[in-house]
Design a protein around this motif. Structure first.
Motif, PDB file in Angstrom:
ATOM      1  N   UNK A 312       0.730  -1.288  -0.131  1.00 38.63           N
ATOM      2  CA  UNK A 312      -0.041   0.054  -0.120  1.00 38.63           C
ATOM      3  C   UNK A 312       0.914   1.269   0.001  1.00 38.63           C
ATOM      4  N   UNK A 313       2.168   1.217   0.622  1.00 37.12           N
ATOM      5  CA  UNK A 313       2.989   2.418   0.819  1.00 37.12           C
ATOM      6  C   UNK A 313       3.444   2.735  -0.775  1.00 37.12           C
ATOM      7  N   UNK A 324       4.038   6.223   7.364  1.00 37.34           N
ATOM      8  CA  UNK A 324       2.982   5.484   8.170  1.00 37.34           C
ATOM      9  C   UNK A 324       2.829   4.006   7.400  1.00 37.34           C
ATOM     10  N   UNK A 325       2.725   3.719   6.390  1.00 41.65           N
ATOM     11  CA  UNK A 325       2.729   2.384   5.898  1.00 41.65           C
ATOM     12  C   UNK A 325       3.959   1.443   5.965  1.00 41.65           C
ATOM     13  N   UNK A 326       5.260   2.441   5.626  1.00 40.36           N
ATOM     14  CA  UNK A 326       6.347   1.850   6.044  1.00 40.36           C
ATOM     15  C   UNK A 326       6.487   1.509   7.454  1.00 40.36           C
ATOM     16  N   UNK A 403      16.166   2.471   5.785  1.00 41.31           N
ATOM     17  CA  UNK A 403      15.170   1.811   6.045  1.00 41.31           C
ATOM     18  C   UNK A 403      14.920   0.746   5.108  1.00 41.31           C
ATOM     19  N   UNK A 404      15.405   0.853   3.934  1.00 36.44           N
ATOM     20  CA  UNK A 404      15.382  -0.358   3.056  1.00 36.44           C
ATOM     21  C   UNK A 404      16.090  -1.528   3.613  1.00 36.44           C
ATOM     22  N   UNK A 405      17.268  -1.100   4.119  1.00 39.37           N
ATOM     23  CA  UNK A 405      18.212  -2.215   4.722  1.00 39.37           C
ATOM     24  C   UNK A 405      19.377  -2.619   3.665  1.00 39.37           C
ATOM     25  N   UNK A 443      11.129   0.362  -3.917  1.00 36.30           N
ATOM     26  CA  UNK A 443      10.526   0.999  -4.896  1.00 36.30           C
ATOM     27  C   UNK A 443      10.144   2.159  -4.581  1.00 36.30           C
ATOM     28  N   UNK A 444       9.308   2.171  -3.402  1.00 36.48           N
ATOM     29  CA  UNK A 444       8.768   3.570  -3.093  1.00 36.48           C
ATOM     30  C   UNK A 444       9.671   4.577  -2.220  1.00 36.48           C
ATOM     31  N   UNK A 445      10.739   3.886  -1.598  1.00 37.85           N
ATOM     32  CA  UNK A 445      11.853   4.815  -1.069  1.00 37.85           C
ATOM     33  C   UNK A 445      12.545   5.545  -2.225  1.00 37.85           C
TER      34      UNK A 445
END
Length: 505
Positions: A312-313, A324-326, A403-405, A443-445
């Protein structure tokens, strides 16, 4: 009898100094704000910071001890102390954010901010109590203290319609989850006749309980914890509340509230349902009561949480809503540490929480800085940001990479230990799901990074200038994010030491 009670009370209060310090501090915040608030707008913030420093001092002195106080209502051990450090750091950083927030400065022009800092400290106190509670009623009351403070903070800017909406939704979902949790607690009490988690464990080990009723009770209590940690399907409040609340409150809730929920959930799970008759705890392995699919329930919850959060993010254009979704997805990652039912998994969870604190608060701080300058949280305002404000662009990119790692960041180390714990426990399928979800999150980051550095520069937006204080805050958050990505040994040792004797009584 009275003399013995006084001795026990004095000993308990001696080991309760961090919580007492916080209680005294939040009282002083209100008093000083009433007296000096109109003349000194940030008096509450400065008092809060001093109180948190004193609390940190007493917390450090506590580390290493392990004892129950207040006749088994509360426990002080390295596990709870580790989480207390996370709560203190989170509150400290968010108070610094708040002193710089344009949102709150506009609010302070209309009314005092003393009550805002009061509720920040109240939530921190509730989180302290959640981390150390070993009595079901104490657990519930401390969770409600955190929840009520969160409701008020989410709707603190009363003039904002979306803030009021966020608070109302938070209250409704919170009331439902609290009702489910208290009903589950009543079933546990009916089965065991006990409220202390260690006494519950002894009662369940004696047998004679209904596995079906125990499963229902566990699922109801899990709903309460799931709401607090934003796990699917109890996550519906999170995006709306995170988007509507002030950015500083959103950042605080995303770390402290979630960490408190995990701290209490793991303690409840291990202390209540571990089977000590088969030498549980040997070599860090937990053996839970037979007959219930503990691992499968939490593994499915973990997989659903990270998958739903990440998918959803992808569609979000509002940065607060995307984070928030993250945050929901990261709750799924952290749950992976619980699935393995080993101390190795819990220590990995602690490592990840410290990494999450730095990178998530850092990401929200960058969003706050941009929103204060542009008046928007939409991804479109980030076009050319890497050229208009290179420091924000580079630092925000580092936080998103963490955050992605991706190495060499602290986020990579956190995920590395979580995946290692899963592989060690032979839960390979969940590790695969976690890796695939990390790829999805990239992808979204990257969308944000693309806008900052690869989209056309919008010259009419102008340069975003930072004050020296804002530069310092950015560096204080980003340097450890990179440093602990390459030098993480002390953090790992601290986390492992914090869970070495955890839950054994």
């Amino acid at each position: 009898m009275v003399e013995q009670f006084n001795i026990e009370l004095a000993q308990s209060l001696k080991n309760f100094l961090p919580e007492l310090t916080l209680t005294i501090t939040l009282a002083i915040v209100i008093i000083t704000d009433l007296i000096f608030g109109r003349k000194f707008r940030n008096i509450g913030a400065y008092v809060s910071i001093l109180g948190l420093v004193a609390t940190a001092y007493f917390t450090i002195k506590q580390y290493g001890g392990s004892y129950q106080i207040f006749r088994g209502m509360f426990v002080v051990d390295p596990y709870s102390t580790f989480f207390k450090f996370i709560f203190i750091l989170s509150a400290f950083v968010v108070i610094i954010f708040s002193m710089q927030s344009l949102e709150l400065k506009e609010t302070s022009a209309r009314r005092r901010l003393g009550e805002y800092y009061f509720f920040i400290l109240t939530l921190t106190l509730g989180a302290f109590l959640m981390a150390g509670s070993v009595n079901l009623l104490m657990m519930y009351l401390s969770l409600e203290l955190v929840s009520i403070s969160s409701y008020i903070l989410a709707g603190y800017i009363k003039e904002s319609e979306r803030s009021s909406e966020a608070s109302m939704k938070y209250v409704i979902y919170g009331a439902l989850s609290s009702g489910l949790m208290i009903y589950g607690i009543s079933l546990i009490y009916g089965l065991s006749g006990e409220l202390n988690v260690y006494s519950i464990n002894a009662s369940l080990l004696s047998g004679g309980y209904s596995p079906v009723v125990l499963l229902i009770a566990f699922l109801l209590i899990l709903a309460g914890f799931g709401y607090k940690i934003s796990a699917v399907p109890f996550h519906y409040w999170t995006p709306d509340v995170y988007e509507g609340a002030p950015i500083t409150v959103t950042a605080f809730l995303s770390v402290s509230s979630k960490a408190a929920g995990f701290a209490m959930f793991v303690r409840f799970l291990k202390a209540s349902f571990i089977d000590r008759t088969v030498l549980a705890g040997v070599e860090g392995t937990w053996v839970l009561l037979q007959g219930l699919p503990w691992s499968q329930i939490i593994a499915v919850l973990s997989a659903l949480t990270m998958t739903v959060g990440n998918i959803i993010a992808i569609w979000q254009n509002n940065l607060k809503r995307m984070l928030a979704y993250s945050s929901i997805a990261h709750a799924g990652y952290i749950l992976m540490g619980v699935v393995v039912f080993q101390n190795l998994g819990i220590s990995a969870m602690l490592i990840y929480f410290l990494a999450y604190l730095l990178m998530n608060l850092g990401a929200f701080y960058c969003v706050m800085l941009v929103a204060d300058k542009t008046g928007s949280e939409d991804i479109e305002v980030y076009k050319g940001l890497g050229y208009r404000s290179p420091l924000i662009g580079v630092v925000f990119t580092i936080f998103l990479v963490s955050l992605t790692g991706i190495p060499p960041t602290f986020g990579f180390i956190g995920k590395l230990y979580l995946f290692s714990a899963l592989i060690n426990a032979k839960v390979i399928w969940l590790a695969v799901v976690g890796v695939l979800n990390s790829v999805v999150s990239l992808y979204y980051y990257v969308r944000v990074v693309r806008n900052m550095f690869l989209r056309d520069l919008e010259v009419d937006k102008g340069e975003i200038k930072l004050s020296p204080a804002q530069v310092v805050v950015l560096l204080v958050l980003v340097v450890p994010t990179l440093l602990f990505g390459v030098y993480f040994g002390p953090i790992v040792d601290l986390a492992q030491a914090s869970v070495a004797m955890f839950g054994l009584r």
